[in-house]
Design a protein around this motif. Structure first.
Motif, mmCIF file in Angstrom:
data_model
loop_
_atom_site.group_PDB
_atom_site.id
_atom_site.type_symbol
_atom_site.label_atom_id
_atom_site.label_comp_id
_atom_site.label_asym_id
_atom_site.label_seq_id
_atom_site.Cartn_x
_atom_site.Cartn_y
_atom_site.Cartn_z
ATOM 1 N N LEU A 105 0.835 -1.201 0.000
ATOM 2 C CA LEU A 105 0.000 0.000 0.000
ATOM 3 C C LEU A 105 0.869 1.251 0.000
ATOM 4 C CD1 LEU A 105 -2.684 -0.935 2.704
ATOM 5 C CD2 LEU A 105 -2.855 -1.203 0.225
ATOM 6 N N THR A 106 0.390 2.296 -0.635
ATOM 7 C CA THR A 106 1.088 3.575 -0.558
ATOM 8 C C THR A 106 0.912 4.156 0.844
ATOM 9 O OG1 THR A 106 -0.814 4.898 -1.238
ATOM 10 C CG2 THR A 106 0.609 4.029 -2.991
ATOM 11 N N ILE A 107 1.724 5.150 1.168
ATOM 12 C CA ILE A 107 1.608 5.798 2.470
ATOM 13 C C ILE A 107 0.208 6.388 2.643
ATOM 14 C CG2 ILE A 107 2.513 7.625 3.947
ATOM 15 C CD1 ILE A 107 4.430 5.207 3.375
ATOM 16 N N GLY A 108 -0.314 6.994 1.583
ATOM 17 C CA GLY A 108 -1.656 7.562 1.645
ATOM 18 C C GLY A 108 -2.709 6.501 1.935
ATOM 19 N N GLU A 109 -2.593 5.337 1.279
ATOM 20 C CA GLU A 109 -3.558 4.247 1.511
ATOM 21 C C GLU A 109 -3.436 3.716 2.937
ATOM 22 O OE1 GLU A 109 -3.823 2.480 -3.058
ATOM 23 O OE2 GLU A 109 -2.235 1.793 -1.704
ATOM 24 N N ALA A 125 -12.330 13.962 1.839
ATOM 25 C CA ALA A 125 -12.038 14.387 3.212
ATOM 26 C C ALA A 125 -10.927 13.537 3.819
ATOM 27 C CB ALA A 125 -13.306 14.295 4.062
ATOM 28 N N ARG A 126 -10.914 12.234 3.481
ATOM 29 C CA ARG A 126 -9.853 11.358 3.977
ATOM 30 C C ARG A 126 -8.505 11.786 3.416
ATOM 31 N NH1 ARG A 126 -13.539 7.047 2.712
ATOM 32 N NH2 ARG A 126 -12.174 6.385 0.993
ATOM 33 N N GLU A 127 -8.475 12.084 2.123
ATOM 34 C CA GLU A 127 -7.222 12.508 1.475
ATOM 35 C C GLU A 127 -6.716 13.809 2.099
ATOM 36 O OE1 GLU A 127 -8.258 12.738 -2.619
ATOM 37 O OE2 GLU A 127 -8.083 10.568 -2.970
ATOM 38 N N GLU A 128 -7.622 14.726 2.388
ATOM 39 C CA GLU A 128 -7.224 16.006 2.998
ATOM 40 C C GLU A 128 -6.652 15.785 4.389
ATOM 41 O OE1 GLU A 128 -10.804 18.274 2.826
ATOM 42 O OE2 GLU A 128 -10.499 18.909 0.735
ATOM 43 N N GLN A 129 -7.256 14.865 5.153
ATOM 44 C CA GLN A 129 -6.753 14.602 6.494
ATOM 45 C C GLN A 129 -5.393 13.914 6.444
ATOM 46 O OE1 GLN A 129 -9.681 13.399 9.312
ATOM 47 N NE2 GLN A 129 -8.198 12.479 10.708
ATOM 48 N N VAL A 130 -5.181 13.060 5.454
ATOM 49 C CA VAL A 130 -3.878 12.404 5.278
ATOM 50 C C VAL A 130 -2.796 13.456 5.052
ATOM 51 C CG1 VAL A 130 -2.509 11.007 3.681
ATOM 52 C CG2 VAL A 130 -4.715 10.160 4.504
ATOM 53 N N VAL A 131 -3.063 14.394 4.154
ATOM 54 C CA VAL A 131 -2.077 15.438 3.847
ATOM 55 C C VAL A 131 -1.797 16.286 5.081
ATOM 56 C CG1 VAL A 131 -1.676 17.544 2.515
ATOM 57 C CG2 VAL A 131 -2.602 15.509 1.385
ATOM 58 N N GLU A 132 -2.850 16.672 5.784
ATOM 59 C CA GLU A 132 -2.689 17.485 6.995
ATOM 60 C C GLU A 132 -1.843 16.761 8.037
ATOM 61 O OE1 GLU A 132 -5.407 19.333 10.623
ATOM 62 O OE2 GLU A 132 -6.389 18.538 8.827
ATOM 63 N N THR A 133 -2.094 15.457 8.206
ATOM 64 C CA THR A 133 -1.364 14.683 9.214
ATOM 65 C C THR A 133 0.083 14.455 8.801
ATOM 66 O OG1 THR A 133 -3.455 13.589 9.779
ATOM 67 C CG2 THR A 133 -1.441 12.612 10.654
ATOM 68 N N LEU A 134 0.325 14.224 7.523
ATOM 69 C CA LEU A 134 1.706 14.091 7.047
ATOM 70 C C LEU A 134 2.503 15.346 7.371
ATOM 71 C CD1 LEU A 134 1.229 12.366 3.561
ATOM 72 C CD2 LEU A 134 2.397 11.406 5.549
ATOM 73 N N ARG A 135 1.902 16.485 7.169
ATOM 74 C CA ARG A 135 2.595 17.745 7.461
ATOM 75 C C ARG A 135 2.843 17.902 8.953
ATOM 76 N NH1 ARG A 135 -0.925 21.069 2.985
ATOM 77 N NH2 ARG A 135 0.516 20.752 1.237
ATOM 78 N N LYS A 136 1.919 17.422 9.783
ATOM 79 C CA LYS A 136 2.097 17.506 11.236
ATOM 80 C C LYS A 136 3.335 16.740 11.699
ATOM 81 C CE LYS A 136 -2.599 18.182 13.038
ATOM 82 N NZ LYS A 136 -3.735 17.531 13.720
ATOM 83 N N VAL A 137 3.639 15.645 11.006
ATOM 84 C CA VAL A 137 4.772 14.819 11.433
ATOM 85 C C VAL A 137 6.048 15.137 10.638
ATOM 86 C CG1 VAL A 137 3.256 12.964 12.220
ATOM 87 C CG2 VAL A 137 4.187 12.877 9.886
ATOM 88 N N ASP A 145 2.019 9.384 -1.962
ATOM 89 C CA ASP A 145 2.106 8.528 -3.156
ATOM 90 C C ASP A 145 3.288 7.555 -3.109
ATOM 91 O OD1 ASP A 145 -0.109 9.808 -4.333
ATOM 92 O OD2 ASP A 145 1.180 11.453 -5.014
ATOM 93 N N PHE A 146 4.100 7.643 -2.062
ATOM 94 C CA PHE A 146 5.259 6.756 -1.939
ATOM 95 C C PHE A 146 4.835 5.419 -1.324
ATOM 96 C CE2 PHE A 146 9.035 9.926 -1.754
ATOM 97 C CZ PHE A 146 8.457 10.692 -2.767
ATOM 98 N N TYR A 147 5.645 4.395 -1.586
ATOM 99 C CA TYR A 147 5.514 3.106 -0.904
ATOM 100 C C TYR A 147 6.551 3.055 0.225
ATOM 101 C CZ TYR A 147 2.414 1.374 -4.553
ATOM 102 O OH TYR A 147 1.348 1.201 -5.399
ATOM 103 N N PRO A 148 6.311 2.244 1.266
ATOM 104 C CA PRO A 148 7.232 2.225 2.405
ATOM 105 C C PRO A 148 8.693 2.007 2.048
ATOM 106 C CG PRO A 148 5.214 1.090 2.991
ATOM 107 C CD PRO A 148 5.110 1.430 1.526
ATOM 108 N N HIS A 149 8.979 1.171 1.034
ATOM 109 C CA HIS A 149 10.383 0.891 0.698
ATOM 110 C C HIS A 149 11.089 2.095 0.080
ATOM 111 C CE1 HIS A 149 8.631 0.226 -3.329
ATOM 112 N NE2 HIS A 149 9.840 0.534 -3.782
#
Length: 262
Positions: A105-109, A125-137, A145-149
């Motif tokens: 899964l991608t990081i977003g998924e 709304a889920r996509e917007e919350q993902v972006v907001e949370t990524l920025r928080k961390v 859009d990246f994969y964990p590896h």
């Protein structure tokens, strides 16, 4: 009088070990433990392997059932809340982000999963919350859009922190969440967690064998030995005036190890 965010009373865990004659036998993994956690507070749980600290953490987050005792959240019995409510209130950061992040899964998924199963938010709304949370961390929107590896170990742990934040919990349990990181990355993640605590009013439960980390982040410390609570004190009190011989030994071993690294 301040109501505890989380109150645990005589929590215990035992595992069925077979029969002796016709009598059931049990192994006691966790003897009755009681404690309270306040809003914005950090509790550390320490002890050697097999002490029961991870068992306690798994019970609190709902990964294991308790054998006895009571858990209260803001004064109300924990069992009165359904599974979705519990998932929102307490989240966990695991020890190894590499194994806890699905590589397909991608990081977003990955970050959307808790929202899909526990909320009625639209995909947008889920996509917007993902972006907001990524920025928080401390990550970029593009990381969705990246994969964990494709990201570093430190970035993977930031994703793990982001996933724990997705449902806006009040309590985060970190089970040896920093042990696999090198010193510089560990310091970055610690500072991130402390910053998030100040910003969001989070309460933390740190399960760790690293006493330097424990002293740095915690307000109070529980010491477990073979499933028993042997000492519970404010952090500085425990480090400067330990009462139990087991705690004294842990601190002495930590001091020796620190001197060897110096």
């Amino acid at each position: 009088m301040t109501t505890s965010l989380l109150k645990v009373v005589n929590l215990e865990k035992r595992y069925f070990a077979g029969y002796q004659g016709f009598k059931a036998q049990y192994n006691q993994a966790l003897h009755p433990v009681s404690f309270e956690l306040l809003q914005g507070e950090t509790l550390a749980i320490v002890g050697e392997a097999g002490s029961g600290k991870s068992t306690l953490a798994r019970i609190l987050v709902g990964a294991e059932r308790r054998s006895g005792g009571e858990i209260y959240y803001q004064g109300q019995p924990w069992d009165m809340k359904n599974l979705k409510q519990r998932c929102r209130l307490i989240r966990m950061i695991f020890q190894d982000p590499t194994t806890s992040l699905n590589p397909r899964l991608t990081i977003g998924e990955l970050l959307q999963e808790p929202l899909r199963f526990n909320t009625d938010l639209s995909e947008k709304a889920r996509e917007e919350q993902v972006v907001e949370t990524l920025r928080k961390v401390g990550l970029l929107a593009e990381h969705a859009d990246f994969y964990p590896h494709m990201i570093s170990e430190g970035q993977k742990q930031r994703v793990a922190v982001a996933r724990a934040l997705m449902l806006n919990p009040n309590i985060i349990i970190a089970d040896e969440a920093l042990s696999a990181l090198d010193v510089s990355v560990r310091a970055q993640i610690l500072n991130l967690l402390l910053s998030l605590q100040r910003e969001l009013g989070l309460s933390y439960i740190f399960v760790s064998h690293n006493l330097s980390v424990v002293r740095y982040v915690s307000d109070k410390v529980m010491v477990l030995n073979k499933g028993e609570l042997v000492e519970f004190a404010p952090t500085e009190t425990l480090f400067t005036d330990p009462q139990h011989e087991y705690t004294q030994r842990l601190l002495q071993e930590h001091l020796q190890l620190t001197r060897q690294k110096a």
